[in-house]
Motif scaffolding. Sequence first.
Motif, mmCIF file in Angstrom:
data_model
loop_
_atom_site.group_PDB
_atom_site.id
_atom_site.type_symbol
_atom_site.label_atom_id
_atom_site.label_comp_id
_atom_site.label_asym_id
_atom_site.label_seq_id
_atom_site.Cartn_x
_atom_site.Cartn_y
_atom_site.Cartn_z
ATOM 1 N N LEU A 157 68.606 3.481 15.975
ATOM 2 C CA LEU A 157 67.465 4.365 15.742
ATOM 3 C C LEU A 157 67.855 5.838 15.871
ATOM 4 N N LEU A 158 68.785 6.128 16.800
ATOM 5 C CA LEU A 158 69.182 7.514 17.034
ATOM 6 C C LEU A 158 70.179 8.033 16.000
ATOM 7 N N PHE A 159 71.154 7.200 15.632
ATOM 8 C CA PHE A 159 72.260 7.667 14.793
ATOM 9 C C PHE A 159 72.310 7.006 13.424
ATOM 10 N N ASN A 160 71.410 6.058 13.185
ATOM 11 C CA ASN A 160 71.291 5.400 11.887
ATOM 12 C C ASN A 160 72.482 4.497 11.534
ATOM 13 N N GLU A 161 73.405 4.312 12.462
ATOM 14 C CA GLU A 161 74.513 3.383 12.251
ATOM 15 C C GLU A 161 75.083 2.949 13.597
ATOM 16 N N ILE A 162 75.756 1.797 13.586
ATOM 17 C CA ILE A 162 76.397 1.288 14.795
ATOM 18 C C ILE A 162 77.892 1.210 14.521
ATOM 19 N N LYS A 163 78.668 1.921 15.328
ATOM 20 C CA LYS A 163 80.122 1.898 15.198
ATOM 21 C C LYS A 163 80.714 0.916 16.205
ATOM 22 N N GLN A 164 81.982 0.616 16.032
ATOM 23 C CA GLN A 164 82.622 -0.379 16.888
ATOM 24 C C GLN A 164 82.556 0.009 18.362
ATOM 25 N N TYR A 165 82.752 1.280 18.661
ATOM 26 C CA TYR A 165 82.733 1.689 20.069
ATOM 27 C C TYR A 165 81.332 1.600 20.674
ATOM 28 N N HIS A 166 80.276 1.700 19.841
ATOM 29 C CA HIS A 166 78.915 1.489 20.338
ATOM 30 C C HIS A 166 78.755 0.062 20.850
ATOM 31 N N THR A 167 79.325 -0.887 20.102
ATOM 32 C CA THR A 167 79.266 -2.293 20.503
ATOM 33 C C THR A 167 79.966 -2.508 21.833
ATOM 34 N N VAL A 168 81.146 -1.906 21.979
ATOM 35 C CA VAL A 168 81.903 -2.042 23.227
ATOM 36 C C VAL A 168 81.108 -1.458 24.395
ATOM 37 N N ILE A 169 80.523 -0.277 24.196
ATOM 38 C CA ILE A 169 79.765 0.368 25.265
ATOM 39 C C ILE A 169 78.539 -0.470 25.649
ATOM 40 N N ALA A 170 77.819 -0.983 24.648
ATOM 41 C CA ALA A 170 76.624 -1.799 24.918
ATOM 42 C C ALA A 170 76.990 -3.042 25.725
ATOM 43 N N ALA A 171 78.070 -3.712 25.318
ATOM 44 C CA ALA A 171 78.505 -4.917 26.028
ATOM 45 C C ALA A 171 79.050 -4.570 27.414
ATOM 46 N N PHE A 172 79.727 -3.425 27.524
ATOM 47 C CA PHE A 172 80.261 -2.961 28.801
ATOM 48 C C PHE A 172 79.143 -2.768 29.817
ATOM 49 N N ILE A 173 78.079 -2.098 29.384
ATOM 50 C CA ILE A 173 76.939 -1.845 30.283
ATOM 51 C C ILE A 173 76.278 -3.161 30.682
#
Length: 202
Positions: free
Chosen positions: A89-105
Motif C-alpha cells: 500500500l505504501l510503495f506499490n510493490e514488494i521487493k525481495q528484501y521486504h519479504t525478508v524483513i516481514a518474515a524476520f519480524i
Amino acid sequence: MSTSFYILANRIVNDPSYKPFLAILKGIRNGIVYGCKIRFPHALVMTFLFRNGTLSQKIKAILTATFTHASNLARFVFIYKAIRLIVKLLFNEIKQYHTVIAAFIGGYYVFGEKNNVNEQINMYLLSRILVGLARLAQENNIIPQTKKPIFPWFGAIVWGIVLWLFEYHQHVLQSSLQSSMTYLYHDSNRWNSFKNFLIYNK
C-alpha cells in the motif's frame, strides 16, 4: 443461514478490493488448520510413546502442543502478510528484501520464544534452508554442479554429527531428540528378561 447471507458473503469474498485483507484472514485460518493437522498426530504419538504421567497430563500436553503450533503459525502468517500488505500500500510493490524483513519480524516475535514446538519448527526449517541454499548456489554457479548424487553425502554428514553429539555431548541436543535416540541406541543395550528384551522396552 439464509440464502441472502450467502449471496452477500460471496459478493464480499469475491470483491477484488477486499481480497488483500481477506487473504490475511484466510492465512490465519490456514495457519490454525495446518498447525492442528501437523502437530496433533505428532504430539499424540510422541506423548504416548515417550512421556510419563497420567492420562489427563498426557492429553493436556498434546492439546497444549497443538494449540501452540497452530496459534504460532496463525500469528506468524498474520504478521508476515500484514507487513507485506502495508509495504504494498505504501510503495506499490514488494521487493525481495521486504519479504525478508516481514518474515524476520514475524520470526522474532512468534518463533523467537524458546519452547519445544518452536525449537522443532526452527530446526526443521534450518535443515530445509541449508539444502535449498546449496541448490540455489549451484543454480547460480557459485558452487560447482556435481555429477554424482550429493544426497548420500548429506545423509552421512548429518548422521555422523548427530550420533557424535548424542554419544558424547547429549545435553546440547533437543530433549525430544535425546529421548528418541536413547530409546534406539541406549535402551536397546538393557534387558534382564525375555519380556523386556522383546515384548516391552523396560
